[in-house]
Design an enzyme around this catalytic site. Structure first.
Site, mmCIF file in Angstrom:
data_model
loop_
_atom_site.group_PDB
_atom_site.id
_atom_site.type_symbol
_atom_site.label_atom_id
_atom_site.label_comp_id
_atom_site.label_asym_id
_atom_site.label_seq_id
_atom_site.Cartn_x
_atom_site.Cartn_y
_atom_site.Cartn_z
ATOM 1 N N HIS A 177 -9.379 10.025 1.335
ATOM 2 C CA HIS A 177 -8.599 9.625 0.164
ATOM 3 C C HIS A 177 -8.923 10.446 -1.081
ATOM 4 C CE1 HIS A 177 -5.910 6.916 -1.860
ATOM 5 N NE2 HIS A 177 -6.838 6.488 -2.701
ATOM 6 N N SER A 205 -3.849 8.549 -6.000
ATOM 7 C CA SER A 205 -3.859 7.155 -5.552
ATOM 8 C C SER A 205 -2.919 6.320 -6.429
ATOM 9 C CB SER A 205 -5.297 6.629 -5.555
ATOM 10 O OG SER A 205 -5.390 5.420 -4.837
ATOM 11 N N ASP A 258 -7.289 9.811 5.462
ATOM 12 C CA ASP A 258 -6.942 9.085 4.236
ATOM 13 C C ASP A 258 -6.589 7.626 4.532
ATOM 14 O OD1 ASP A 258 -5.990 8.488 1.624
ATOM 15 O OD2 ASP A 258 -5.213 10.536 1.419
#
Length: 303
Positions: free
Chosen positions: A280, A113, A253
């Site tokens: 995610h 991320s 995601d």
């Protein structure tokens, strides 16, 4: 559950602060396997939710390094730092401070991320010794991220959308109704494991207790981005990345294909992998599958 590998915990000086570092060493090292640095997300989420990546130590025979970025977790907290203090260059400098303190010259880098965004920021500077980069569940610009989040938000139940819009307009983003609506988005697109894994909960609790970094750089949640990263993009600089790069994401995601496609299109030496059924936090939803893909990529570039 992590296996009983040797773990060394220390702090590293960074500017006037201290960065907390965890080094996981395999019981049977592979001589050619280079160290892997893991960059957590958030920003400000602390390393706990990505700590299962340390399993790669025994699985690949390499040292795996986690650390809590400045401002969160077990590192120095700076709740009074001005908003402009929190910018990507700060964290690029911190990474190299950690790397130098550990005496590591050649290494792999994996970011999840925000960590993938930070990994790209490190890689475009062409640091000597960076052998490979893994960008996991990350956008190439916050403009693309916000657009994708809004598209996914439009797919939420109408009453959930209305609650989000109403409280954002009123500035009541800490209202329980707003938080519940946010959780519905998270269940669909952030982590689809129920109940949420303990590692994720641990990181989330730390961030809620000290939200300075997340609120300063991002905002109150994943799709209401009003922080210093609001205008961030690395798209134009991606051709400068010379390290072989792996880009991974989940089918559901919040980092949709539109957000990470620039990595695939602009980085000269790149491959990608999408995990069906994951979102995610692919590494928590499909940990074994995730590590198999990453391990193969790392092994291919150790030499």
């Amino acid at each position: 559950m992590l296996s009983a590998m040797p773990v060394d915990i220390r702090t590293v000086p960074f500017r006037d602060y201290e960065t907390w570092v965890q080094i996981t060493t395999p019981e049977s090292p592979t001589p050619e396997a280079l160290p892997l640095f893991v960059l957590h997300g958030g920003p400000g989420m602390a390393h706990d939710y990505v700590r299962n990546i340390a399993e790669l130590a025994d699985e690949t025979g390499r040292v795996v390094v986690h650390y809590d970025q400045i401002g969160c977790g077990r590192s120095t907290h700076l709740p009074d730092a001005p908003r402009e203090f929190w910018e990507p260059g700060l964290f690029v400098d911190e990474f190299h401070a950690v790397r130098r303190a550990l005496g590591v010259d050649r290494y792999h880098l994996l970011g999840q991320s925000w960590g993938g965004m930070l990994g790209a920021e490190i890689a475009v500077r062409k640091p000597e010794g960076l052998v490979s980069l893994s960008i996991c569940n990350s956008p190439a610009s916050m403009g693309l991220w916000v657009a994708a989040a809004n598209e996914l938000r439009d797919l939420l139940p109408r009453e959930t959308q209305d609650a989000l819009t109403r409280h954002e307009a009123a500035g009541t983003v800490s209202d329980p109704e707003y938080l519940a609506a946010t959780m519905e988005f998270y269940r669909r697109h952030v982590c689809r494991v129920e109940p949420m894994p303990a590692d994720f909960v641990d990181s989330e609790k730390q961030m809620e207790a000290e939200p300075t970094v997340y609120h300063s750089m991002n905002g109150p949640n994943e799709f209401h981005v009003i922080g210093t990263l609001g205008e961030w993009t690395i798209i134009e600089r991606l051709p400068q990345i010379v390290a072989p790069t792996l880009v991974v994401a989940g089918e559901f995601d919040e980092a949709t294909p539109a957000t990470w496609q620039p990595f695939v299109e602009q980085i000269p030496d790149v491959s990608s992998h999408v995990f069906p059924g994951a979102s995610h936090c692919t590494h928590l939803e499909q940990p074994s599958e995730f590590r198999v893909v990453v391990a193969a990529f790392l092994a291919a570039h150790d030499r």
